[in-house]
Structure formats: structure tokens, C-alpha cells
Design a protein around this motif. Structure first.
Motif: not given
Length: 154
Positions: A54-65
Motif C-alpha cells: 500500500g501507499s504511505g497514507l494507506a499504511r498509516t491509516l491501516g496502522a491506526v485502524r
């Protein structure tokens, strides 16, 4: 016991065949896009040189989720993966982050082989294409977004 009763008691019973045709033709099996996405995502992550999906944003949002109750780990397996599933074929799009120093063409080739093998073996679907977009390179001194999202207090 009479002789005729002995004959029927000793003979093995042949099972009564019900319905007609091959059992495989007695219904349909459908496989959801998400199933193929999970298989492909896990297979891609197994390849040496793939740092993340995934992209950086997707990885960040995924880590929060993942830290939200009920967020689950299921989203992690499909991050950076999109699949289109037909009746007998599937196509997969992957977005990956590679480790610095690896040969990107070699990593992409290995990912493609691993994904095709896993999806075809587990689902029986023919994988017609695996498109790979390399969205980033993980440098040795870069901090992971996922590590930064760790809570400081436990």
C-alpha cells in the motif's frame, strides 16, 4: 436362516446412487474478491524485498485502524491489494513498498510468481494478470509509519 436369507446377508450392499452426474456439477462455488485479495496480499508479503503493501497514507491509516477496537487484522492482509474475480478467472493489482538495495524487477517477478501460485492453488481460479505498482522504497534510516503510530504509553 434359510439359504436365500444367507445369500442376501453376505452380499455387500451397493450404495444407491442419487441424483445424476458429477458431484462438482451439482452447485456453484463463488469466491469473493476479498478472499483473493487476502491470499494475494499474504503471498506478496512473503517475498524477500517487499517491505510493506500500500501507499504511505494507506499504511498509516491501516496502522491506526488496527488499534481501534473491532478494526481487526483483516484490513492489513488486503492493504495495497485489489482483485477482480470472475467465474473462472481473476486479476490482481498490488501496490508495494520495496526495501532499498533490492532489484525491483526481481522482486516484482518473485511477487508475481508467488501470488499466482498461491491464488491458483487455493482458489482454482486462473490468474490472468498481476499488476504491480512500486509506490515507495524503504531506506535503511527511514522510520516506519507503523512504528511511529505505536502508543508511547502501555
Amino acid at each position: 436362516m434359510s439359504e436365500s436369507q444367507q445369500d442376501t446377508a453376505e452380499q455387500p450392499r451397493t450404495p444407491t446412487k442419487r441424483g445424476g452426474g458429477d458431484p462438482a456439477s451439482r452447485g456453484r462455488t463463488t469466491i469473493a474478491d476479498g478472499v483473493v485479495e487476502k491470499i494475494a496480499g499474504l503471498a506478496a508479503r512473503d517475498v524477500v524485498g517487499v517491505h510493506a503493501m500500500g501507499s504511505g497514507l494507506a499504511r498509516t491509516l491501516g496502522a491506526v485502524r488496527e488499534r481501534v477496537p473491532g478494526g481487526g487484522r483483516g484490513a492489513t492482509a488486503t492493504r495495497g491489494v485489489k482483485a477482480e474475480v470472475g467465474e473462472v478467472q481473476t486479476a490482481v493489482d498490488l501496490e508495494i513498498v520495496v526495501d532499498y538495495g533490492v532489484a525491483i524487477a526481481d522482486v516484482a517477478h518473485s511477487v508475481r510468481e508467488n501470488v499466482i501460485s498461491a491464488v491458483e492453488r487455493m482458489t482454482g481460479l486462473e490468474v490472468v494478470e498481476v499488476n504491480i505498482a512500486v509506490s515507495d522504497v524503504k531506506l535503511p534510516d527511514d522510520a516506519d509509519e507503523e512504528e511511529e503510530a505505536e502508543p508511547r504509553l502501555h
